[in-house]
Design a protein around this motif. Structure first.
Motif, PDB file in Angstrom:
ATOM      1  N   GLN A 210      -2.249  32.547 -37.893  1.00  0.00           N
ATOM      2  CA  GLN A 210      -3.461  32.286 -37.109  1.00  0.00           C
ATOM      3  C   GLN A 210      -3.314  31.064 -36.206  1.00  0.00           C
ATOM      4  OE1 GLN A 210      -6.567  32.221 -40.106  1.00  0.00           O
ATOM      5  NE2 GLN A 210      -6.574  34.461 -40.221  1.00  0.00           N
ATOM      6  N   ILE A 211      -2.135  30.935 -35.627  1.00  0.00           N
ATOM      7  CA  ILE A 211      -1.867  29.872 -34.658  1.00  0.00           C
ATOM      8  C   ILE A 211      -2.039  30.471 -33.275  1.00  0.00           C
ATOM      9  CG2 ILE A 211      -0.121  28.303 -33.741  1.00  0.00           C
ATOM     10  CD1 ILE A 211       1.042  28.255 -36.642  1.00  0.00           C
ATOM     11  N   ASP A 212      -2.987  29.952 -32.543  1.00  0.00           N
ATOM     12  CA  ASP A 212      -3.265  30.461 -31.203  1.00  0.00           C
ATOM     13  C   ASP A 212      -2.127  30.040 -30.266  1.00  0.00           C
ATOM     14  OD1 ASP A 212      -4.757  31.798 -29.246  1.00  0.00           O
ATOM     15  OD2 ASP A 212      -5.691  29.928 -28.602  1.00  0.00           O
ATOM     16  N   PHE A 213      -1.607  30.978 -29.512  1.00  0.00           N
ATOM     17  CA  PHE A 213      -0.519  30.692 -28.581  1.00  0.00           C
ATOM     18  C   PHE A 213      -0.654  31.589 -27.364  1.00  0.00           C
ATOM     19  CE2 PHE A 213       0.972  34.228 -31.095  1.00  0.00           C
ATOM     20  CZ  PHE A 213       1.644  35.025 -30.183  1.00  0.00           C
ATOM     21  N   GLN A 214       0.027  31.178 -26.322  1.00  0.00           N
ATOM     22  CA  GLN A 214       0.127  32.009 -25.126  1.00  0.00           C
ATOM     23  C   GLN A 214       1.601  32.242 -24.847  1.00  0.00           C
ATOM     24  OE1 GLN A 214      -2.354  29.509 -22.570  1.00  0.00           O
ATOM     25  NE2 GLN A 214      -3.719  31.277 -22.399  1.00  0.00           N
ATOM     26  N   TYR A 215       1.888  33.431 -24.365  1.00  0.00           N
ATOM     27  CA  TYR A 215       3.263  33.805 -24.073  1.00  0.00           C
ATOM     28  C   TYR A 215       3.506  33.697 -22.571  1.00  0.00           C
ATOM     29  CZ  TYR A 215       7.565  36.521 -23.927  1.00  0.00           C
ATOM     30  OH  TYR A 215       8.872  36.923 -23.732  1.00  0.00           O
TER      31      TYR A 215
END
Length: 121
Positions: free
Chosen positions: A22-27
């Motif tokens: 549940q670690i928010d990230f953007q690719y």
């Protein structure tokens, strides 16, 4: 798991691990600097708890000389813009995290999970 497409199987492992924790990230979110230059880190994590941004690059083909040269130039760009490696404590404009495939193309999901836990545990 997040429903996104990434460029390599190793990046799938990283993306799935971040998502499962549940670690928010953007690719490949474009990183544009004050001088107008830009790069697209593989993963960008805004760590609001620690007040930092983590830029994660997975280096999947370092055994290729051309890839190594391009990575050296990209690393120099990061450093020149105040984004320093995690091992050096990060920089004023972000923390750079890198992971690598083994020379035989292997990758350890356990090692990546340990890194995630150490960074964002």
């Amino acid at each position: 798991r997040k429903g996104m497409t990434v460029r390599s199987k190793s990046e799938v492992i990283i993306a799935d691990l971040l998502f499962s924790k549940q670690i928010d990230f953007q690719y490949e979110r474009p990183l544009i600097t004050a001088d107008g230059s830009w790069r697209s880190p593989d993963f960008t994590i805004d760590d609001d708890t620690a007040g930092r941004t983590i830029y994660w690059e997975h280096l999947g083909m370092l055994q290729r000389p051309s890839y190594r040269r391009k990575w050296a130039a990209k690393l120099a760009w990061y450093k020149s813009h105040g984004i320093l490696p995690h091992e050096l404590g990060g920089g004023p404009n972000g923390t750079l995290v890198t992971t690598e495939d083994g020379e035989d193309g292997s990758i350890s999901s356990a090692d990546i999970e340990a890194l995630v836990d150490a960074l964002l545990g």
